[in-house]
Design a protein around this motif. Structure first.
Motif, PDB file in Angstrom:
ATOM      1  N   THR A  39       5.705   3.685   0.764  1.00  0.00           N
ATOM      2  CA  THR A  39       5.109   2.387   0.507  1.00  0.00           C
ATOM      3  C   THR A  39       5.232   1.487   1.733  1.00  0.00           C
ATOM      4  O   THR A  39       6.302   1.380   2.324  1.00  0.00           O
ATOM      5  CB  THR A  39       5.796   1.708  -0.697  1.00  0.00           C
ATOM      6  OG1 THR A  39       5.615   2.527  -1.858  1.00  0.00           O
ATOM      7  CG2 THR A  39       5.198   0.339  -0.957  1.00  0.00           C
ATOM      8  N   LYS A  41       8.632  12.421   0.662  1.00  0.00           N
ATOM      9  CA  LYS A  41       9.059  12.188   2.044  1.00  0.00           C
ATOM     10  C   LYS A  41      10.309  11.313   2.103  1.00  0.00           C
ATOM     11  O   LYS A  41      11.105  11.407   3.040  1.00  0.00           O
ATOM     12  CB  LYS A  41       7.922  11.552   2.855  1.00  0.00           C
ATOM     13  CG  LYS A  41       6.641  12.377   2.884  1.00  0.00           C
ATOM     14  CD  LYS A  41       6.890  13.789   3.419  1.00  0.00           C
ATOM     15  CE  LYS A  41       5.608  14.605   3.422  1.00  0.00           C
ATOM     16  NZ  LYS A  41       5.823  15.998   3.903  1.00  0.00           N
ATOM     17  N   GLU A  88       0.853  -1.187   0.000  1.00  0.00           N
ATOM     18  CA  GLU A  88       0.000   0.000   0.000  1.00  0.00           C
ATOM     19  C   GLU A  88       0.888   1.236   0.000  1.00  0.00           C
ATOM     20  O   GLU A  88       1.885   1.279   0.731  1.00  0.00           O
ATOM     21  CB  GLU A  88      -0.883  -0.017   1.244  1.00  0.00           C
ATOM     22  CG  GLU A  88      -1.928   1.074   1.317  1.00  0.00           C
ATOM     23  CD  GLU A  88      -2.835   0.901   2.523  1.00  0.00           C
ATOM     24  OE1 GLU A  88      -3.165   1.924   3.161  1.00  0.00           O
ATOM     25  OE2 GLU A  88      -3.191  -0.246   2.852  1.00  0.00           O
ATOM     26  N   PHE A  89       0.551   2.230  -0.824  1.00  0.00           N
ATOM     27  CA  PHE A  89       1.301   3.489  -0.774  1.00  0.00           C
ATOM     28  C   PHE A  89       0.411   4.596  -0.221  1.00  0.00           C
ATOM     29  O   PHE A  89      -0.815   4.548  -0.348  1.00  0.00           O
ATOM     30  CB  PHE A  89       1.865   3.871  -2.146  1.00  0.00           C
ATOM     31  CG  PHE A  89       0.848   4.364  -3.144  1.00  0.00           C
ATOM     32  CD1 PHE A  89       0.545   5.726  -3.231  1.00  0.00           C
ATOM     33  CD2 PHE A  89       0.213   3.489  -4.011  1.00  0.00           C
ATOM     34  CE1 PHE A  89      -0.384   6.197  -4.151  1.00  0.00           C
ATOM     35  CE2 PHE A  89      -0.717   3.945  -4.935  1.00  0.00           C
ATOM     36  CZ  PHE A  89      -1.012   5.304  -5.007  1.00  0.00           C
ATOM     37  N   LEU A  90       1.039   5.559   0.404  1.00  0.00           N
ATOM     38  CA  LEU A  90       0.312   6.678   1.009  1.00  0.00           C
ATOM     39  C   LEU A  90       0.306   7.839   0.026  1.00  0.00           C
ATOM     40  O   LEU A  90       1.367   8.345  -0.360  1.00  0.00           O
ATOM     41  CB  LEU A  90       0.985   7.106   2.311  1.00  0.00           C
ATOM     42  CG  LEU A  90       1.170   6.003   3.360  1.00  0.00           C
ATOM     43  CD1 LEU A  90       1.875   6.558   4.590  1.00  0.00           C
ATOM     44  CD2 LEU A  90      -0.171   5.383   3.743  1.00  0.00           C
ATOM     45  N   ASP A 111       1.370   6.981  12.200  1.00  0.00           N
ATOM     46  CA  ASP A 111      -0.032   7.314  11.966  1.00  0.00           C
ATOM     47  C   ASP A 111      -0.744   6.289  11.091  1.00  0.00           C
ATOM     48  O   ASP A 111      -1.984   6.199  11.120  1.00  0.00           O
ATOM     49  CB  ASP A 111      -0.143   8.689  11.308  1.00  0.00           C
ATOM     50  CG  ASP A 111       0.243   9.822  12.251  1.00  0.00           C
ATOM     51  OD1 ASP A 111       0.274   9.596  13.475  1.00  0.00           O
ATOM     52  OD2 ASP A 111       0.526  10.930  11.747  1.00  0.00           O
ATOM     53  N   ASN A 112       0.010   5.535  10.314  1.00  0.00           N
ATOM     54  CA  ASN A 112      -0.616   4.647   9.328  1.00  0.00           C
ATOM     55  C   ASN A 112      -0.362   3.160   9.559  1.00  0.00           C
ATOM     56  O   ASN A 112      -0.990   2.332   8.900  1.00  0.00           O
ATOM     57  CB  ASN A 112      -0.128   5.020   7.920  1.00  0.00           C
ATOM     58  CG  ASN A 112      -0.645   6.370   7.455  1.00  0.00           C
ATOM     59  OD1 ASN A 112      -1.752   6.472   6.929  1.00  0.00           O
ATOM     60  ND2 ASN A 112       0.150   7.409   7.659  1.00  0.00           N
ATOM     61  N   ASP A 122       0.344  11.371  -1.788  1.00  0.00           N
ATOM     62  CA  ASP A 122       0.957  12.675  -1.520  1.00  0.00           C
ATOM     63  C   ASP A 122       2.152  12.597  -0.564  1.00  0.00           C
ATOM     64  O   ASP A 122       2.448  13.551   0.155  1.00  0.00           O
ATOM     65  CB  ASP A 122      -0.081  13.663  -0.949  1.00  0.00           C
ATOM     66  CG  ASP A 122      -1.290  13.846  -1.860  1.00  0.00           C
ATOM     67  OD1 ASP A 122      -1.081  13.953  -3.089  1.00  0.00           O
ATOM     68  OD2 ASP A 122      -2.421  13.870  -1.357  1.00  0.00           O
ATOM     69  N   THR A 123       2.836  11.462  -0.557  1.00  0.00           N
ATOM     70  CA  THR A 123       4.038  11.333   0.282  1.00  0.00           C
ATOM     71  C   THR A 123       5.282  11.036  -0.564  1.00  0.00           C
ATOM     72  O   THR A 123       6.304  10.606  -0.041  1.00  0.00           O
ATOM     73  CB  THR A 123       3.867  10.209   1.328  1.00  0.00           C
ATOM     74  OG1 THR A 123       3.674   8.956   0.650  1.00  0.00           O
ATOM     75  CG2 THR A 123       2.692  10.486   2.244  1.00  0.00           C
ATOM     76  N   PHE A 183      -2.784  -0.251   8.432  1.00  0.00           N
ATOM     77  CA  PHE A 183      -2.228  -1.182   7.448  1.00  0.00           C
ATOM     78  C   PHE A 183      -2.217  -2.604   8.009  1.00  0.00           C
ATOM     79  O   PHE A 183      -2.632  -3.551   7.344  1.00  0.00           O
ATOM     80  CB  PHE A 183      -0.819  -0.754   7.059  1.00  0.00           C
ATOM     81  CG  PHE A 183      -0.131  -1.702   6.110  1.00  0.00           C
ATOM     82  CD1 PHE A 183      -0.506  -1.755   4.774  1.00  0.00           C
ATOM     83  CD2 PHE A 183       0.871  -2.543   6.560  1.00  0.00           C
ATOM     84  CE1 PHE A 183       0.123  -2.644   3.896  1.00  0.00           C
ATOM     85  CE2 PHE A 183       1.508  -3.430   5.703  1.00  0.00           C
ATOM     86  CZ  PHE A 183       1.123  -3.480   4.359  1.00  0.00           C
ATOM     87  N   ILE A 201       4.655   9.787  10.193  1.00  0.00           N
ATOM     88  CA  ILE A 201       3.766   9.298   9.133  1.00  0.00           C
ATOM     89  C   ILE A 201       3.593   7.791   9.241  1.00  0.00           C
ATOM     90  O   ILE A 201       2.479   7.260   9.108  1.00  0.00           O
ATOM     91  CB  ILE A 201       4.333   9.683   7.749  1.00  0.00           C
ATOM     92  CG1 ILE A 201       4.293  11.199   7.560  1.00  0.00           C
ATOM     93  CG2 ILE A 201       3.565   8.985   6.639  1.00  0.00           C
ATOM     94  CD1 ILE A 201       4.985  11.679   6.309  1.00  0.00           C
TER      95      ILE A 201
END
Length: 391
Positions: free
Chosen positions: A380, A254, A246-248, A278-279, A250-251, A283, A275
């Motif tokens: 990612t 980074k 999974e990719f985040l 937070d995720n 707008d990052t 995931f 970041i």
């Protein structure tokens, strides 16, 4: 597969058709760097006398928790290529000349070690997955690795280039798919990395470079992956049940790496650990939900996490409320080898097996189910829900 696999603590044989890790192997360059001597050596080698930068690197070296690392860089290389220590010179040709050769040599050594640990024959390997962010050439390093090992020209090859720290788990995901969709296949996954591609003298204009100097190391790792292990000759280590990427959005900036005339230049955002914190829970939950795993007690799992740095490990531990020992394998790998990019997950899995052996020796019971995680450019997330089959 669900919560009961942890609660009962009953070890099972690998599920039919599911990919398993059958062996691990690693290799390193000969140059061992002790963290306590790194600062003086680095500033001497780059002819820099900036006291402020030297003090900053000293502080960073202490916060990384790294104790030892292996590197390709040596006095001999700097004597042959003194331009690598000079600011602003176009040196990508020289760097690739060093890196391409070095990563192939380490990849061959790690692969041979893995095949020896496996106990099988080179001729039984049907597929090769090769991962590196430290070289660039056509044909790619997969050809040179296959040739160096003496693999059959019919071996089916896949390359993953420039995927950074997530590369080891990304390669494992690809190898899993290959193994499960080609019955009887045996996949050699090899990763190989060197920091010479980004070696530069210290500069106040590039504070990110000092983080890399304090944190990253070189080496190679290898795994054999296959489904339906042969009972008489193969001893599966981990079953790879479910994989996810999974990719985040707008990052992209980074973790920013660019191949320039001076090699690769990296920029890591300060907010990167936040970041990931937070995720990571979302995931992991989505990955476990695929098989109906309902428990949010993450301490019932084992955790094989790529140690991007101590801040990332600390944030994950905090967010998931993990017991300190849950990340022992990751912290040990970071301490002994630094962040060796895609290779490091191999070292973590080796330590995971060691940690499990210690727990059982003391009369304890280590978790059967767990997560193998890594984070890379994108940002990612790569994850695999796995079973520990070592006991």
């Amino acid at each position: 597969m669900g919560e009961e696999c942890i609660l009962k603590g009953v070890r099972k044989h690998a599920n039919p058709g599911k990919a398993t890790i059958l062996a691990l192997g690693k290799a390193f360059p000969h140059q061992l760097v002790m963290q306590e001597y790194l600062v003086d050596g680095y500033f001497r080698d780059t002819n820099c006398d900036n006291l402020e930068l030297k003090q900053k690197l000293s502080r960073l070296c202490k916060t990384t928790t790294v104790k030892t690392r292996y590197v390709v860089m040596s006095e001999e290389i700097l004597k042959k290529y003194p331009e690598l220590a000079v600011e602003g010179l176009p040196t990508v040709t020289q760097r690739l000349e060093i890196c391409n050769k070095a990563v192939t040599q380490m990849a061959i050594e790690a692969s041979k070690a893995c095949i020896k640990n496996w106990g099988g024959s080179l001729s039984d390997i049907t597929h090769l997955v090769y991962v590196s962010s430290s070289e660039a050439r056509l044909p790619g390093g997969d050809i040179y690795l296959a040739t160096g090992l003496g693999m059959s020209p019919k071996t089916q090859r896949t390359m993953l280039y420039f995927v950074g720290c997530s590369g080891g788990v990304a390669g494992l995901r690809v190898a899993k798919d290959i193994a499960e969709n080609n019955p009887g296949s045996r996949v050699l996954l090899t990763t190989s990395e060197t920091t010479i591609i980004g070696f530069k003298p210290p500069s106040a204009d590039r504070p990110y470079d000092l983080v890399g100097v304090a944190l990253f190391g070189d080496g190679a790792g290898a795994m054999i992956i296959g489904s339906d292990p042969r009972v008489e000759t193969e001893k599966p280590l981990f079953e790879l049940h479910t994989a996810a990427q999974e990719f985040l959005p707008d990052t992209e900036k980074k973790i920013d790496g660019r191949l320039t005339e001076e090699g690769i230049s990296f920029k890591l955002a300060r907010e990167l650990p936040q970041i990931i914190e937070d995720n990571v829970e979302g995931f992991c939950d989505r990955l476990m939900d695929v098989v109906g795993f309902q428990s949010k007690d993450y301490n019932k799992l084992f955790w094989a996490v790529h140690p991007g740095g101590p801040a990332i490990l600390n944030r994950i531990e905090k967010r998931l409320d993990l017991l300190p020992e849950k990340l022992n394998a990751s912290r040990r790998a970071l301490m002994d080898y630094g962040n060796a990019s895609s290779n490091t997950i191999v070292y973590v899995l080796e330590y995971m097996i060691e940690e499990g052996n210690k727990i059982r020796k003391d009369g304890g019971e280590d978790p059967e189910c767990g997560l193998i995680l890594a984070f890379g450019p994108g940002i990612t997330f790569e994850g695999i829900l796995a079973r520990n089959l070592c006991a």
